[in-house]
Design an enzyme around this catalytic site. Sequence first.
Site, PDB file in Angstrom:
ATOM      1  N   GLY A 189      75.565  18.969  53.956  1.00 58.88           N
ATOM      2  CA  GLY A 189      76.259  17.959  53.172  1.00 58.88           C
ATOM      3  C   GLY A 189      77.740  18.270  53.107  1.00 58.88           C
ATOM      4  N   GLN A 207      86.409  18.031  50.379  1.00 63.31           N
ATOM      5  CA  GLN A 207      86.314  19.348  51.028  1.00 63.31           C
ATOM      6  C   GLN A 207      87.157  19.419  52.302  1.00 63.31           C
ATOM      7  OE1 GLN A 207      81.761  19.467  50.637  1.00 63.31           O
ATOM      8  NE2 GLN A 207      82.325  21.623  50.576  1.00 63.31           N
ATOM      9  N   HIS A 239      81.263  17.324  43.654  1.00 60.02           N
ATOM     10  CA  HIS A 239      82.543  17.525  44.358  1.00 60.02           C
ATOM     11  C   HIS A 239      83.494  16.348  44.106  1.00 60.02           C
ATOM     12  CE1 HIS A 239      82.138  21.138  46.766  1.00 60.02           C
ATOM     13  NE2 HIS A 239      80.977  20.767  47.270  1.00 60.02           N
ATOM     14  N   CYS A 276      77.409  26.217  49.669  1.00 56.73           N
ATOM     15  CA  CYS A 276      78.466  25.222  49.819  1.00 56.73           C
ATOM     16  C   CYS A 276      79.430  25.670  50.904  1.00 56.73           C
ATOM     17  CB  CYS A 276      79.202  25.076  48.485  1.00 56.73           C
ATOM     18  SG  CYS A 276      80.522  23.862  48.514  1.00 56.73           S
ATOM     19  N   LEU A 277      79.854  24.730  51.759  1.00 55.73           N
ATOM     20  CA  LEU A 277      80.782  25.098  52.844  1.00 55.73           C
ATOM     21  C   LEU A 277      82.139  25.549  52.313  1.00 55.73           C
ATOM     22  CD1 LEU A 277      79.963  22.317  55.474  1.00 55.73           C
ATOM     23  CD2 LEU A 277      79.252  24.721  55.495  1.00 55.73           C
ATOM     24  N   HIS A 291      74.832  17.794  44.107  1.00 58.87           N
ATOM     25  CA  HIS A 291      75.833  18.776  44.537  1.00 58.87           C
ATOM     26  C   HIS A 291      77.083  18.070  45.086  1.00 58.87           C
ATOM     27  CE1 HIS A 291      76.989  22.699  46.560  1.00 58.87           C
ATOM     28  NE2 HIS A 291      77.764  21.827  47.180  1.00 58.87           N
ATOM     29  N   GLU A 292      76.873  17.077  45.942  1.00 61.82           N
ATOM     30  CA  GLU A 292      78.017  16.406  46.581  1.00 61.82           C
ATOM     31  C   GLU A 292      78.773  15.500  45.613  1.00 61.82           C
ATOM     32  OE1 GLU A 292      78.919  17.625  49.250  1.00 61.82           O
ATOM     33  OE2 GLU A 292      77.064  18.606  49.830  1.00 61.82           O
TER      34      GLU A 292
HETATM   35 CO    CO Z   1      79.563  21.859  48.328  1.00 63.11          CO
END
Ligand code: CO
Length: 170
Positions: free
Chosen positions: A45, A50, A142, A96-97, A138-139
């Site tokens: 995701g 990000q 962000h 998370c990236l 989660h997304e």
């Molecule tokens: Co993330």
Amino acid sequence: MVREILIYPDKRLQILSEEVKAFDATLHTLLDDMYETMIARKGVGLAAIQIGIPQRVLIINLPHDEDGTQPKENTLEVINPLFLVEEGTTTYQEGCLSLPNIYEDVKRFKYVKVEYQDRYGNKQMVESDDFLAIALQHEIEHLNGHVFIENLSFIKRKKFEKEWRKKYKL
Ligand code: CO
């Protein structure tokens, strides 16, 4: 095009992303670049912020059970999401990236129902009581300027921050 992913504690990750109004070629390029970037980093995701774009855009692509592939046509492209229903609780180990190699248990709603727009601006609905529900929460977090480690207990968060500063020599 693969774009650079912002790494915590980059201040831009705290920006409140804005609603998308134009469902045009610029948005489509952003979505395509987000897919390439997510795949290049082996993620499931990614939110637009990000890669430094403060718009309410996220993608999710859960790998196939059999072979782990993530074909582009399986990408869930979510624009301007809105929770319609949030029910129950569950705990899942998230990553998370923007926080490479950090995996922590986070408490989330078990079931969510989300209304959103697709890349053409059409209204869509998605619901899940599985991993997709976790990924959506989660997304969307962000898009509101937050990262998943903010959900940790005070003690766990302190421990994380100490280790993170050491690792990245902040
Ligand atoms: Co993330």
